[in-house]
Design a protein around this motif. Structure first.
Motif, PDB file in Angstrom:
ATOM      1  N   UNK A   1       0.495  -1.369   0.166  1.00 41.46           N
ATOM      2  CA  UNK A   1      -0.286  -0.399   0.077  1.00 41.46           C
ATOM      3  C   UNK A   1       0.638   1.088  -0.395  1.00 41.46           C
ATOM      4  N   UNK A   2       1.462   1.132   0.841  1.00 38.76           N
ATOM      5  CA  UNK A   2       2.529   2.118   0.628  1.00 38.76           C
ATOM      6  C   UNK A   2       3.507   2.278  -0.425  1.00 38.76           C
ATOM      7  N   UNK A   3       4.222   1.555  -0.784  1.00 44.44           N
ATOM      8  CA  UNK A   3       5.010   1.646  -2.273  1.00 44.44           C
ATOM      9  C   UNK A   3       3.348   2.447  -3.287  1.00 44.44           C
ATOM     10  N   UNK A   4       1.940   1.628  -2.987  1.00 44.90           N
ATOM     11  CA  UNK A   4       1.268   2.465  -4.343  1.00 44.90           C
ATOM     12  C   UNK A   4       1.235   3.919  -3.866  1.00 44.90           C
ATOM     13  N   UNK A   5       0.969   4.248  -2.692  1.00 42.53           N
ATOM     14  CA  UNK A   5       0.643   5.074  -2.717  1.00 42.53           C
ATOM     15  C   UNK A   5       2.030   6.557  -2.677  1.00 42.53           C
ATOM     16  N   UNK A   6       3.377   6.109  -2.795  1.00 44.34           N
ATOM     17  CA  UNK A   6       4.611   6.585  -3.244  1.00 44.34           C
ATOM     18  C   UNK A   6       4.049   7.091  -4.484  1.00 44.34           C
ATOM     19  N   UNK A   7       3.866   5.735  -6.014  1.00 48.11           N
ATOM     20  CA  UNK A   7       3.374   5.933  -6.885  1.00 48.11           C
ATOM     21  C   UNK A   7       2.355   7.038  -7.714  1.00 48.11           C
ATOM     22  N   UNK A   8       1.782   7.358  -6.101  1.00 49.81           N
ATOM     23  CA  UNK A   8       0.172   8.086  -6.315  1.00 49.81           C
ATOM     24  C   UNK A   8      -0.713   7.048  -7.122  1.00 49.81           C
ATOM     25  N   UNK A   9      -0.675   5.851  -6.699  1.00 48.87           N
ATOM     26  CA  UNK A   9      -2.312   4.987  -6.212  1.00 48.87           C
ATOM     27  C   UNK A   9      -2.784   4.913  -5.065  1.00 48.87           C
ATOM     28  N   UNK A  10      -4.201   5.061  -5.525  1.00 48.71           N
ATOM     29  CA  UNK A  10      -4.939   4.973  -3.716  1.00 48.71           C
ATOM     30  C   UNK A  10      -5.218   3.479  -4.351  1.00 48.71           C
ATOM     31  N   UNK A  11      -5.188   2.828  -3.261  1.00 49.60           N
ATOM     32  CA  UNK A  11      -6.058   1.233  -3.418  1.00 49.60           C
ATOM     33  C   UNK A  11      -6.115   1.090  -1.986  1.00 49.60           C
ATOM     34  N   UNK A  12      -7.031  -0.208  -1.698  1.00 50.60           N
ATOM     35  CA  UNK A  12      -8.251   0.214  -0.173  1.00 50.60           C
ATOM     36  C   UNK A  12      -7.659  -0.910   0.081  1.00 50.60           C
ATOM     37  N   UNK A  13      -6.981  -1.333   1.620  1.00 53.10           N
ATOM     38  CA  UNK A  13      -6.258  -1.771   1.841  1.00 53.10           C
ATOM     39  C   UNK A  13      -6.338  -3.795   2.138  1.00 53.10           C
ATOM     40  N   UNK A  14      -7.755  -4.121   2.639  1.00 56.21           N
ATOM     41  CA  UNK A  14      -9.307  -5.121   2.135  1.00 56.21           C
ATOM     42  C   UNK A  14      -8.732  -5.795   1.147  1.00 56.21           C
ATOM     43  N   UNK A  15      -8.765  -4.368   0.173  1.00 59.34           N
ATOM     44  CA  UNK A  15      -9.324  -5.397  -1.764  1.00 59.34           C
ATOM     45  C   UNK A  15      -7.148  -6.100  -1.697  1.00 59.34           C
ATOM     46  N   UNK A  16      -6.673  -5.340  -0.849  1.00 64.98           N
ATOM     47  CA  UNK A  16      -5.555  -5.370  -1.627  1.00 64.98           C
ATOM     48  C   UNK A  16      -4.776  -6.636  -0.953  1.00 64.98           C
ATOM     49  N   UNK A  17      -5.581  -6.692   0.616  1.00 66.67           N
ATOM     50  CA  UNK A  17      -4.961  -8.458   1.547  1.00 66.67           C
ATOM     51  C   UNK A  17      -5.437  -9.517   0.564  1.00 66.67           C
ATOM     52  N   UNK A  18      -7.184  -8.891  -0.214  1.00 73.68           N
ATOM     53  CA  UNK A  18      -7.647 -10.295  -0.620  1.00 73.68           C
ATOM     54  C   UNK A  18      -7.049 -10.087  -1.882  1.00 73.68           C
ATOM     55  N   UNK A  19      -6.527  -9.452  -2.703  1.00 76.89           N
ATOM     56  CA  UNK A  19      -5.919 -10.466  -4.112  1.00 76.89           C
ATOM     57  C   UNK A  19      -4.997 -10.817  -3.523  1.00 76.89           C
ATOM     58  N   UNK A  20      -3.914  -9.895  -2.428  1.00 78.45           N
ATOM     59  CA  UNK A  20      -2.832 -10.752  -2.212  1.00 78.45           C
ATOM     60  C   UNK A  20      -2.829 -12.490  -1.484  1.00 78.45           C
ATOM     61  N   UNK A  21      -3.760 -12.487  -1.066  1.00 79.51           N
ATOM     62  CA  UNK A  21      -3.894 -14.025  -0.689  1.00 79.51           C
ATOM     63  C   UNK A  21      -4.345 -14.911  -1.609  1.00 79.51           C
ATOM     64  N   UNK A  22      -5.162 -14.819  -2.667  1.00 79.24           N
ATOM     65  CA  UNK A  22      -5.496 -14.679  -3.672  1.00 79.24           C
ATOM     66  C   UNK A  22      -4.437 -15.866  -4.334  1.00 79.24           C
ATOM     67  N   UNK A  23      -2.913 -14.710  -4.399  1.00 82.44           N
ATOM     68  CA  UNK A  23      -1.966 -14.824  -5.250  1.00 82.44           C
ATOM     69  C   UNK A  23      -1.394 -15.799  -4.699  1.00 82.44           C
ATOM     70  N   UNK A  24      -1.054 -16.037  -3.467  1.00 81.00           N
ATOM     71  CA  UNK A  24      -0.709 -16.251  -2.476  1.00 81.00           C
ATOM     72  C   UNK A  24      -1.150 -18.287  -2.764  1.00 81.00           C
ATOM     73  N   UNK A  25      -2.233 -17.722  -2.409  1.00 76.32           N
ATOM     74  CA  UNK A  25      -3.057 -19.316  -2.845  1.00 76.32           C
ATOM     75  C   UNK A  25      -2.284 -20.010  -4.123  1.00 76.32           C
ATOM     76  N   UNK A  26      -2.705 -19.448  -5.316  1.00 80.07           N
ATOM     77  CA  UNK A  26      -2.622 -19.966  -6.785  1.00 80.07           C
ATOM     78  C   UNK A  26      -1.248 -20.059  -6.053  1.00 80.07           C
ATOM     79  N   UNK A  27       0.455 -19.004  -5.783  1.00 78.36           N
ATOM     80  CA  UNK A  27       1.312 -19.811  -5.901  1.00 78.36           C
ATOM     81  C   UNK A  27       1.683 -20.499  -5.535  1.00 78.36           C
TER      82      UNK A  27
END
Ligand code: C5P
Length: 215
Positions: free
Chosen positions: A150-176
């Motif tokens: 989230x911090x990295x994205x904010x530094x690049x000027x992108x605003x994203x929702x923390x819960x959504x990010x956490x969900x996407x991360x968990x989906x990606x971890x699970x696939x991997x």
């Protein structure tokens, strides 16, 4: 000498690997960028990331140059474009295709031949370089990993929702972790490092000490 750094997203792998490579004057290889390039090209050419033969062909045709600090795909810099949320998701889908993995692992071995290198990804210590001299597996609590992203994205000027990010991360971890070929897991001889409570400098120092005793 080959140093491998594997682990899930958001553990600081890329930054740590890049810094270590600079300090040791080793080559740095970001293998996630290879999967990301194929994903970017698939999205541009409107090929479904699940289309095994289409993606396999596309992977074979793609020329990647990751060795001089840039991210060149077919001769064009794509360092920014491969980091979008859309590409991130598609990368974890193309990474499930066995033919793509086989091809990229072969290219990773070519890049690493006759060089000192720090390779970073998901399968570097287990599949690509099982005989690497020095292997690390970085972990961190999921919330901390998402917070860093989230911090990295904010530094690049992108605003994203923390819960959504956490969900996407968990989906990606699970696939991997659950894919049939080269699932994300530590090599038996990898040193596990939990980076939850460590800053980047501390992680770099810790890994560097381990590498230097093996040189
Ligand atoms: O590390 P990064 O987030 O750039 O990787 C993008 C995706 O590529 C990961 O989610 C993973 O699915 C895949 N990947 C992989 N094997 C690697 C590197 C990345 O499967 N060695």
């Amino acid at each position: 000498m080959i140093v491998t750094i594997d682990g899930p997203a958001g553990t600081g792998k890329s930054t740590v690997a890049r810094r270590l490579a600079e300090q040791l004057r080793f080559q740095f290889l970001d293998t996630g960028a290879m999967y990301r390039m194929i994903a970017l090209k698939a999205l541009r050419e409107q090929i479904d990331p699940g289309d095994q033969s289409g993606i396999g062909r596309l992977a074979r045709e793609t020329v990647m140059d990751l060795t001089d600090g840039g991210y060149l795909m077919d001769g064009v810099e794509v360092g920014g474009e491969i980091r979008t949320a859309e590409v991130t998701k598609a990368a974890s889908l193309v990474a499930q295709i066995p033919a793509v993995r086989e091809l990229l692992v072969r290219r990773q071995r070519e890049i690493a031949s006759a060089r000192n290198i720090v390779c970073e990804g998901r399968d570097q210590g287990t599949v690509a370089f099982p005989h690497a001299e020095c292997k690390f597996f970085l972990t961190a609590q999921p919330e901390e990993r998402a917070r860093r992203r989230l911090e990295e994205l904010a530094a690049q000027g992108s605003q994203v929702d923390f819960e959504e990010l956490l969900r996407e991360q968990s989906d990606r971890d699970q696939r991997d972790q659950e894919r049939a070929v080269a699932p994300l897991r530590p090599a038996a001889d990898a040193l596990l490092v939990d980076t939850t409570a460590l800053d980047l400098d501390q992680v770099v120092r810790l890994l560097r000490e381990q590498i230097l005793v093996r040189v």
